[in-house]
Write an enzyme that holds these catalytic residues in place. Structure first.
Site, PDB file in Angstrom:
ATOM      1  CE1 TYR A 158      28.839  63.033  23.797  1.00 21.19           C
ATOM      2  CE2 TYR A 158      29.796  64.103  25.720  1.00 21.19           C
ATOM      3  CZ  TYR A 158      29.454  62.955  25.030  1.00 21.19           C
ATOM      4  OH  TYR A 158      29.708  61.726  25.581  1.00 21.19           O
ATOM      5  CB  CYS A 159      24.116  66.217  27.111  1.00 16.59           C
ATOM      6  SG  CYS A 159      23.589  66.246  28.854  1.00 16.59           S
ATOM      7  CB  VAL A 160      29.347  65.135  29.779  1.00 20.23           C
ATOM      8  CG1 VAL A 160      28.945  66.037  30.936  1.00 20.23           C
ATOM      9  CG2 VAL A 160      30.317  64.059  30.260  1.00 20.23           C
ATOM     10  N   GLY A 163      25.410  61.276  27.933  1.00 18.03           N
ATOM     11  CA  GLY A 163      26.325  60.537  27.087  1.00 18.03           C
ATOM     12  C   GLY A 163      25.992  60.526  25.614  1.00 18.03           C
TER      13      GLY A 163
END
Length: 378
Positions: A158-160, A163
């Site tokens: 998951y790439c913050v 998003g």
């Protein structure tokens, strides 16, 4: 007495856009400061290099558009992908007795089941992994996302910063995103460094204050370039090994999870299935192909031109499930390849050989006979 808290915060639907909006704001600010304060006011008006200023403005604005366009593709159009619904493997004959209106006696109705592949990831008893929320088998390299409500094929991370979850479908756009973003920031900080000496000398000669926006943009560009370049380098490194970021973490000895992998393998010589276990010390390239180029193609696609062109559609496949994702009954035998299509994963030759070596040495957990192994999928 120490208290242990296990608090799980659910991200709101809007929360995942907070950090990307901040990144977008910094990108817009940096573009404005670079184009207006550096290229227009300094390079063009004071240093009189109009052609250079115009060229830099065009290149930076073009890369800005490309980066934002790729972000929209990853998050709003393509997405990480959805693993097709997979009915239980035909390990044992699955039947149910239903009373029909045409026949007063109990009739045997056979539910749909998938012919088990030669090798699949399983539990210690040889049964495939089941995903209860999806009501489907969870295939190799797939992981369930509680946020999206379905299993993600080839879940990476998951790439913050953007998003969204990175999976099989949007992995190539993610690599392109980091590559183009890194190139944009490289052009910005290198060009600022090239002109910074002339700019400071001009301001010193004319006794005028320096514009802080230029130096602030330089700091942001250098920091961002180091970050995006490291992400790009790690992506390329893992692609060459045919690993996802999650698999690299699970294979690391520093973590306490993912301590073993179990496969159920059909031996044609013995006409029997063997359940084989791999400990963490035996973790190698489970999915690696014969060459590095083949591994990269497995992630980026067979068309090398599309590796650079920031435009692509999600993988197309035919999924025999209804819109709500409930278990289906079609009354026919299907193979895993027919259901998964391009989402099917294949173990490396090294892994297959390692499994067969364990079987020959008697190093396995259990054996079983699957009902589907006697069915000819052709």
């Amino acid at each position: 007495m120490a208290l242990s808290w296990n608090i799980r915060l659910k991200r709101k639907s809007w929360f995942r856009f907070v950090v990307p909006i901040i990144v977008l704001g910094l990108l817009c600010y940096g573009t404005w400061a670079y184009c207006h304060k550096l290229c227009y006011e300094q390079v063009d008006k004071k240093l009189h290099h109009r052609s250079v200023a115009v060229g830099l403005i065009c290149v930076v604005c073009f890369l800005d558009i490309v980066v934002i366009f790729i972000w929209f593709q990853m998050v709003l159009w393509i997405g990480p992908g959805i693993q097709p619904q997979v009915a239980p493997f035909l390990i044992v004959p699955v039947t149910s007795k239903e009373l029909t209106s045409d026949d007063s006696q109990n009739a045997s109705v056979e539910y749909d089941a998938v012919i088990p592949p030669k090798c699949y990831q399983s539990d210690p008893n040889g049964y495939p992994i089941w995903c209860s929320p999806c009501q489907s088998l969870k295939m190799e390299r797939s992981h369930h996302s509680s946020e999206l409500g379905h299993c993600i094929p080839r879940f990476d991370h998951y790439c913050v910063w953007i998003g969204t979850i990175i999976g099989r479908d949007n992995y190539r756009p993610f690599v392109q995103f980091t590559g183009y973003f890194s190139s944009l920031l490289l052009i910005m900080w290198v060009s600022i460094c090239v002109f910074i000496r002339n700019i400071t000398q001009h301001h010193h000669n004319h006794n005028s204050p320096l514009n802080a926006n230029v130096f602030l943009t330089l700091a942001f560009a250098i920091f961002g370039w180091l970050f995006t370049t490291s992400m790009l380098a790690s992506n390329i490194f893992y692609m060459c090994q045919n690993k996802t970021y999650l698999e690299a973490i699970m294979d690391s000895k520093r973590k306490n999870f993912g301590t073993r992998k179990i496969f159920c393998y059909y031996s044609e010589a013995n006409k029997l299935r063997f359940v084989v276990e791999f400990e963490r010390t035996e973790f190698h390239s489970f999915w690696s192909k014969k060459t590095i180029f083949a591994n990269i193609k497995d992630f980026m696609g067979p068309n090398m031109l599309m590796w650079l062109i920031p435009f692509g559609k999600p993988l197309s496949f035919s999924c025999k499930s209804n819109d709500k994702g409930r278990p289906f009954r079609s009354g026919e035998r299907t193979t895993l390849a027919e259901i998964l299509g391009p989402y099917e994963e294949f173990l490396s030759d090294y892994t297959i050989q390692a499994i067969e070596d364990k079987i020959s040495k008697g190093n396995y957990l259990a054996t079983l006979r699957a009902s589907g192994d006697v069915i000819n999928p052709d």
